[in-house]
Motif scaffolding. Structure first.
Motif: not given
Length: 313
Positions: A137-158
């Protein structure tokens, strides 16, 4: 509904996991992070942060515990993930959410959310190395400074093979300032097929309902809220009333029993004062109690004061 107890560095150690899982309502715990740099860590490191490994990976109450790893080097994380599961961890969790500056400055935790490919490489290496019988499993936030990569990061983890994703509904910069953006979890969930656990700003049953509705996630991870209301998991899952203050005092005294007579007695005064800071969110009596013990430095003195408060109630 599944409810997990969050990893909270310097707060939710094995003693607190034991205390909270004895109260009940949790289906899984995740440990404070094991920091991985450039070596395979000895077993004693895992046992120190997760003594439950001596108990078949469960708290004394029988709740499974998952070791969390934090680092940036895929291969070393993979080797340590294998060791964690071999020692008895219920899978392994990867930390992409820690907002601490010291962690981020050494390229761990939430700073990795700026580098989607790094997330993929880490999860992929760990998933490849760890036996398929174990959850990664992984635990992430919505982003670092902003949420622009939130979906891409989740898709990469999947895409890298993670079985489960916990999302804290704020960026690193937002820290723990309200509100939590639960609706963003719903946006991510529309794009991702693996199970998602919602986390962030859940203090009571109403918050839990609002979070599950806004995030479209039936499963939750509780952190600070469980420290502020020790039976919060049962309040949410079973409709219990919040724990009465007298029972909270009893918990504080029981917690001292772990500390005073164990090898961590010197830490008890600071840990109790820290816990009262969280409890003050739900119990106005916690402020009064803190004022009574704030200058006390000996564990026995604090326990005596707690016992006086107990008989007074």
């Amino acid at each position: 509904m599944a409810i997990m107890l969050a990893p909270m560095e310097g707060v939710v150690d094995h003693l607190m996991r034991d205390m909270l899982t004895r109260i009940g309502g949790f289906d899984m715990c995740v440990t404070e992070f094991v920091r991985v740099v450039d070596q395979l860590l000895p077993a004693k490191v895992f046992y120190r942060l997760c003594p439950e490994l001596h108990n078949e990976g469960k708290t004394p109450a029988g709740t499974p515990v998952r070791v969390q790893l934090l680092g940036q080097e895929p291969n070393w994380l993979a080797e340590n993930a294998v060791r964690a599961t071999e020692l008895g961890s219920y899978g392994v969790d990867l930390n992409f959410g820690c907002p601490a500056k010291t962690v981020n400055n050494s390229k761990g935790g939430a700073v990795l959310l700026q580098h989607t490919d790094s997330l993929y490489q880490i999860v992929s290496a760990v998933r490849t190395a760890v036996d398929k019988a174990h959850i990664v499993s992984a635990k992430m936030r919505l982003g670092f400074e902003d949420k622009s990569k939130a979906i891409d990061n989740a898709l990469a983890i999947e895409a890298a093979g993670a079985d489960l994703l916990v999302i804290h509904a704020r960026t690193k910069v937002e820290g723990y300032k309200p509100p939590a953006h639960w609706q963003w979890i719903a946006k991510i969930k529309q794009q991702v097929n693996i199970p998602i656990i919602a986390n962030g700003e859940i203090w009571d049953a109403d918050d839990a309902r609002c979070c599950t509705d806004a995030s479209n996630c039936p499963d939750l991870m509780l952190g600070r809220g469980a420290l502020a209301m020790p039976n919060l998991a049962r309040v949410i899952a079973h409709g219990e009333q919040p724990m009465p203050w007298q029972q909270v005092i009893e918990l504080l005294i029981n917690y001292s029993g772990y500390e005073i007579f164990g090898d961590k007695g010197k830490y008890y005064p600071n840990r109790i004062k820290q816990w009262l800071g969280y409890l003050a969110r739900q119990y106005q009596q916690a402020d009064d109690l803190f004022a009574q013990i704030r200058r006390l430095k000996q564990s026995e003195e604090i326990v005596q004061q707690l016992e006086q408060n107990l008989t007074a109630h």
